[in-house]
Design a protein around this motif. Structure first.
Motif, PDB file in Angstrom:
ATOM      1  N   ASP A   1     -41.821 -15.221  24.590  1.00 44.50           N
ATOM      2  CA  ASP A   1     -42.078 -16.651  24.371  1.00 44.50           C
ATOM      3  C   ASP A   1     -41.366 -17.132  23.109  1.00 44.50           C
ATOM      4  OD1 ASP A   1     -43.402 -19.208  24.806  1.00 44.50           O
ATOM      5  OD2 ASP A   1     -44.608 -18.691  23.047  1.00 44.50           O
TER       6      ASP A   1
ATOM      7  N   SER B   1     -47.092  -3.176  14.080  1.00 48.61           N
ATOM      8  CA  SER B   1     -48.192  -3.930  13.460  1.00 48.61           C
ATOM      9  C   SER B   1     -49.219  -4.332  14.522  1.00 48.61           C
ATOM     10  CB  SER B   1     -47.666  -5.153  12.711  1.00 48.61           C
ATOM     11  OG  SER B   1     -47.243  -6.149  13.613  1.00 48.61           O
TER      12      SER B   1
ATOM     13  N   THR C   1     -53.167  -3.117  14.731  1.00 52.54           N
ATOM     14  CA  THR C   1     -54.275  -4.065  14.884  1.00 52.54           C
ATOM     15  C   THR C   1     -55.206  -3.625  15.999  1.00 52.54           C
ATOM     16  OG1 THR C   1     -52.778  -5.819  14.223  1.00 52.54           O
ATOM     17  CG2 THR C   1     -54.807  -6.512  15.289  1.00 52.54           C
TER      18      THR C   1
ATOM     19  N   ASN D   1     -49.504 -13.424  33.146  1.00 59.86           N
ATOM     20  CA  ASN D   1     -48.348 -13.828  32.361  1.00 59.86           C
ATOM     21  C   ASN D   1     -47.068 -13.941  33.175  1.00 59.86           C
ATOM     22  OD1 ASN D   1     -49.499 -13.959  29.631  1.00 59.86           O
ATOM     23  ND2 ASN D   1     -50.074 -11.876  30.139  1.00 59.86           N
TER      24      ASN D   1
ATOM     25  N   TYR E   1     -48.768 -21.396  17.331  1.00 58.45           N
ATOM     26  CA  TYR E   1     -48.135 -20.162  17.798  1.00 58.45           C
ATOM     27  C   TYR E   1     -47.024 -19.777  16.819  1.00 58.45           C
ATOM     28  CZ  TYR E   1     -44.896 -23.503  20.028  1.00 58.45           C
ATOM     29  OH  TYR E   1     -44.020 -24.528  20.280  1.00 58.45           O
TER      30      TYR E   1
ATOM     31  N   TYR F   1     -43.696 -19.314  16.664  1.00 63.00           N
ATOM     32  CA  TYR F   1     -42.491 -20.122  16.429  1.00 63.00           C
ATOM     33  C   TYR F   1     -42.852 -21.429  15.714  1.00 63.00           C
ATOM     34  CZ  TYR F   1     -38.196 -22.695  17.319  1.00 63.00           C
ATOM     35  OH  TYR F   1     -37.046 -23.423  17.163  1.00 63.00           O
TER      36      TYR F   1
ATOM     37  N   GLU G   1     -39.371 -14.106  11.171  1.00 66.09           N
ATOM     38  CA  GLU G   1     -40.346 -13.638  12.166  1.00 66.09           C
ATOM     39  C   GLU G   1     -40.723 -12.186  11.930  1.00 66.09           C
ATOM     40  OE1 GLU G   1     -37.682 -15.321  12.637  1.00 66.09           O
ATOM     41  OE2 GLU G   1     -38.121 -17.047  13.900  1.00 66.09           O
TER      42      GLU G   1
ATOM     43  N   TYR H   1     -44.919 -12.098  12.100  1.00 70.41           N
ATOM     44  CA  TYR H   1     -45.776 -11.489  13.123  1.00 70.41           C
ATOM     45  C   TYR H   1     -46.629 -10.332  12.594  1.00 70.41           C
ATOM     46  CZ  TYR H   1     -43.926 -14.589  16.640  1.00 70.41           C
ATOM     47  OH  TYR H   1     -43.611 -15.716  17.352  1.00 70.41           O
ATOM     48  N   PRO H   2     -46.051  -9.424  11.782  1.00 69.03           N
ATOM     49  CA  PRO H   2     -46.930  -8.392  11.218  1.00 69.03           C
ATOM     50  C   PRO H   2     -48.065  -9.001  10.381  1.00 69.03           C
ATOM     51  CG  PRO H   2     -44.653  -7.702  11.023  1.00 69.03           C
ATOM     52  CD  PRO H   2     -44.625  -9.114  11.514  1.00 69.03           C
TER      53      PRO H   2
ATOM     54  N   HIS I   1     -50.642 -10.323  12.784  1.00 68.79           N
ATOM     55  CA  HIS I   1     -51.413  -9.222  13.390  1.00 68.79           C
ATOM     56  C   HIS I   1     -52.399  -8.623  12.390  1.00 68.79           C
ATOM     57  CE1 HIS I   1     -47.790  -8.765  16.301  1.00 68.79           C
ATOM     58  NE2 HIS I   1     -48.654  -9.663  16.742  1.00 68.79           N
TER      59      HIS I   1
ATOM     60  N   GLU J   1     -55.276 -10.886  12.036  1.00 64.21           N
ATOM     61  CA  GLU J   1     -56.084 -10.782  13.255  1.00 64.21           C
ATOM     62  C   GLU J   1     -56.940  -9.520  13.204  1.00 64.21           C
ATOM     63  OE1 GLU J   1     -53.735 -10.547  16.793  1.00 64.21           O
ATOM     64  OE2 GLU J   1     -55.469 -10.829  18.100  1.00 64.21           O
TER      65      GLU J   1
ATOM     66  N   THR K   1     -57.162 -15.140  18.712  1.00 64.87           N
ATOM     67  CA  THR K   1     -56.050 -15.612  19.541  1.00 64.87           C
ATOM     68  C   THR K   1     -56.528 -16.070  20.907  1.00 64.87           C
ATOM     69  OG1 THR K   1     -55.665 -13.391  20.375  1.00 64.87           O
ATOM     70  CG2 THR K   1     -54.389 -14.038  18.457  1.00 64.87           C
TER      71      THR K   1
ATOM     72  N   SER L   1     -54.543 -17.265  24.763  1.00 64.88           N
ATOM     73  CA  SER L   1     -53.248 -17.373  25.443  1.00 64.88           C
ATOM     74  C   SER L   1     -53.278 -18.476  26.478  1.00 64.88           C
ATOM     75  CB  SER L   1     -52.898 -16.060  26.125  1.00 64.88           C
ATOM     76  OG  SER L   1     -52.437 -15.153  25.175  1.00 64.88           O
TER      77      SER L   1
ATOM     78  N   ILE M   1     -50.615 -20.418  29.520  1.00 67.12           N
ATOM     79  CA  ILE M   1     -49.310 -20.388  30.187  1.00 67.12           C
ATOM     80  C   ILE M   1     -48.618 -21.725  29.908  1.00 67.12           C
ATOM     81  CG2 ILE M   1     -48.104 -20.131  32.408  1.00 67.12           C
ATOM     82  CD1 ILE M   1     -49.553 -17.576  31.608  1.00 67.12           C
TER      83      ILE M   1
ATOM     84  N   ARG N   1     -44.608 -19.218  30.915  1.00 67.03           N
ATOM     85  CA  ARG N   1     -44.755 -17.962  30.156  1.00 67.03           C
ATOM     86  C   ARG N   1     -45.987 -18.025  29.261  1.00 67.03           C
ATOM     87  NH1 ARG N   1     -39.866 -20.541  28.048  1.00 67.03           N
ATOM     88  NH2 ARG N   1     -40.393 -21.269  25.971  1.00 67.03           N
ATOM     89  N   ALA N   2     -46.447 -16.812  28.898  1.00 65.17           N
ATOM     90  CA  ALA N   2     -47.688 -16.743  28.110  1.00 65.17           C
ATOM     91  C   ALA N   2     -47.397 -17.096  26.653  1.00 65.17           C
ATOM     92  CB  ALA N   2     -48.253 -15.342  28.198  1.00 65.17           C
ATOM     93  N   ARG N   3     -48.156 -18.038  26.146  1.00 70.80           N
ATOM     94  CA  ARG N   3     -48.000 -18.402  24.731  1.00 70.80           C
ATOM     95  C   ARG N   3     -49.285 -18.046  23.997  1.00 70.80           C
ATOM     96  NH1 ARG N   3     -45.054 -23.702  23.629  1.00 70.80           N
ATOM     97  NH2 ARG N   3     -43.364 -22.209  23.964  1.00 70.80           N
ATOM     98  N   LYS N   4     -49.124 -17.323  22.909  1.00 67.24           N
ATOM     99  CA  LYS N   4     -50.299 -16.883  22.162  1.00 67.24           C
ATOM    100  C   LYS N   4     -50.532 -17.793  20.964  1.00 67.24           C
ATOM    101  CE  LYS N   4     -50.926 -12.895  19.849  1.00 67.24           C
ATOM    102  NZ  LYS N   4     -50.922 -11.452  19.698  1.00 67.24           N
TER     103      LYS N   4
ATOM    104  N   TYR O   1     -52.759 -18.794  17.609  1.00 64.05           N
ATOM    105  CA  TYR O   1     -53.627 -18.222  16.572  1.00 64.05           C
ATOM    106  C   TYR O   1     -54.480 -19.339  15.980  1.00 64.05           C
ATOM    107  CZ  TYR O   1     -50.584 -14.141  16.727  1.00 64.05           C
ATOM    108  OH  TYR O   1     -49.893 -13.026  17.133  1.00 64.05           O
TER     109      TYR O   1
END
Lengths: 215, 107
Positions: free
Chosen positions: A30, A68, A72, A211, B21, B23, B41, B45-46, B49, B52, B59, B61, B63, B67-70, B72
């Motif tokens: 994504d 990472s 988690t 997905n 998300y 991006y 990025e 992302y680390p 995570h 989290e 989180t 998710s 669609i 596509r799957a968008r996560k 936070y």
């Protein structure tokens, strides 16, 4: 820019090559697609892709992100597993636990204190926590949450933890007899495998379907 | 960027924007800092995570465009952490100003 079918497939293939876990793959897919879509229409795919990948840190960056995410999940699953210890008592009403415990009561020979003290509760714990992990894992994948989704490598590891810690070293390094008759021991392993296999198969399929990763 | 500030930035952005998300977070940082701060990025992302894993973020998710968008968002615990992280950042900046004898720039 709008990607062609071939370019989209190339992105998927690239991520598939370096990322093992579905959750991370879906998140990175994504991210990359959104970033590419936000580049100007006249951009060249190769250059745009390079820029996006450089921002991520290339293959090394992808692997670091994957590590990472895995950390988690391991942390969350271990926490969940330890917490499930508190739920052991409440787990005992579950049908599989009642069956296993009842069965163990009749199968196990009497007069061995270790078995009487630890054998039956241990099997109850194993079954109870297995059922709970299975429920959590399937629910997690269905909802697409990283924390509750059990990665393929994490679930078996945690599921087998009691067996690994308590039984295998005992079998390998000590001449003591197994705390359970072999048939019960094999049943426990079978039970673990069944939980793990069902969880992975069902949950992965649900996740992939949710997905759009499979038809 | 100073060590530890990334987490504060993420938590504050999520407090202000509800849910975001990956991006979107990078673009927001770029926009707010007028391109001065580039959040990679590989670092974002680390950090997401980790937060989290610490229970500060949750989180969901969805669609989007097939596509799957996560997304936070803050957990109640994360909401509390924003206040303390902001206090820490404020105190740190004050100390830095005192130490380096920085005066506000006159434009």
């Amino acid at each position: 820019m709008k990607l062609t079918y071939q370019q989209d497939a190339a992105v998927r293939e690239y991520l598939n090559r370096y990322i093992k876990y579905n959750e991370v793959k879906a998140e990175m897919y994504d991210h990359v697609m959104t970033a590419l879509e936000h580049t100007p229409e006249d951009s060249v795919y190769g250059e745009a892709m390079n820029t996006v990948m450089n921002d991520i840190g290339g293959i090394k960056g992808l692997k670091a992100i994957q590590r990472s995410a895995k950390r988690t999940v391991i942390k969350a699953m271990v926490k969940q597993y330890l917490q499930s210890g508190k739920l052991v008592l409440s787990s005992f009403w579950m049908l599989p636990v009642i069956c296993i415990t009842g069965l163990a009561y009749f199968i196990l020979p009497t007069g061995q204190p270790f078995m009487e003290l630890f054998g039956i509760p241990f099997m109850g714990y194993l079954t109870g926590s297995g059922v709970r992990l299975w429920q959590k894992a399937t629910r997690g994948y269905t909802e697409g949450s990283v924390v509750t989704a059990a990665f393929d490598t994490v679930v078996p590891f945690i599921q087998f933890l009691p067996v690994t810690i308590l039984l295998i070293p005992k079998m390998m390094f000590f001449s003591f007899e197994l705390p359970f008759p072999p048939v019960v021991f094999v049943s426990i392993i079978f039970l673990c495998l069944l939980h793990v296999a069902t969880a992975i198969k069902f949950s992965s399929t649900q996740f992939d379907k949710a997905n759009g990763l499979v038809a | 960027m100073l060590k530890g500030t990334l987490q504060t930035i993420i938590l504050k952005l999520l407090e202000d924007n509800g849910r975001m998300y990956g991006y979107e977070i990078t673009q927001k940082v770029k926009e707010v800092s007028a391109g001065e701060v580039m959040l990679t990025e590989g670092a974002l992302y680390p950090a997401l995570h980790k937060l989290e894993g610490e229970g500060l973020l949750q989180t969901t998710s969805e669609i989007v465009d097939g596509r799957a968008r996560k997304y936070y968002s803050l957990t109640p615990q994360g909401g509390k952490a924003v206040t303390s992280k902001m206090e820490e950042a404020r105190a740190f900046i004050e100390q830095l100003q005192n130490l380096l004898d920085l005066k506000p720039a006159i434009k």
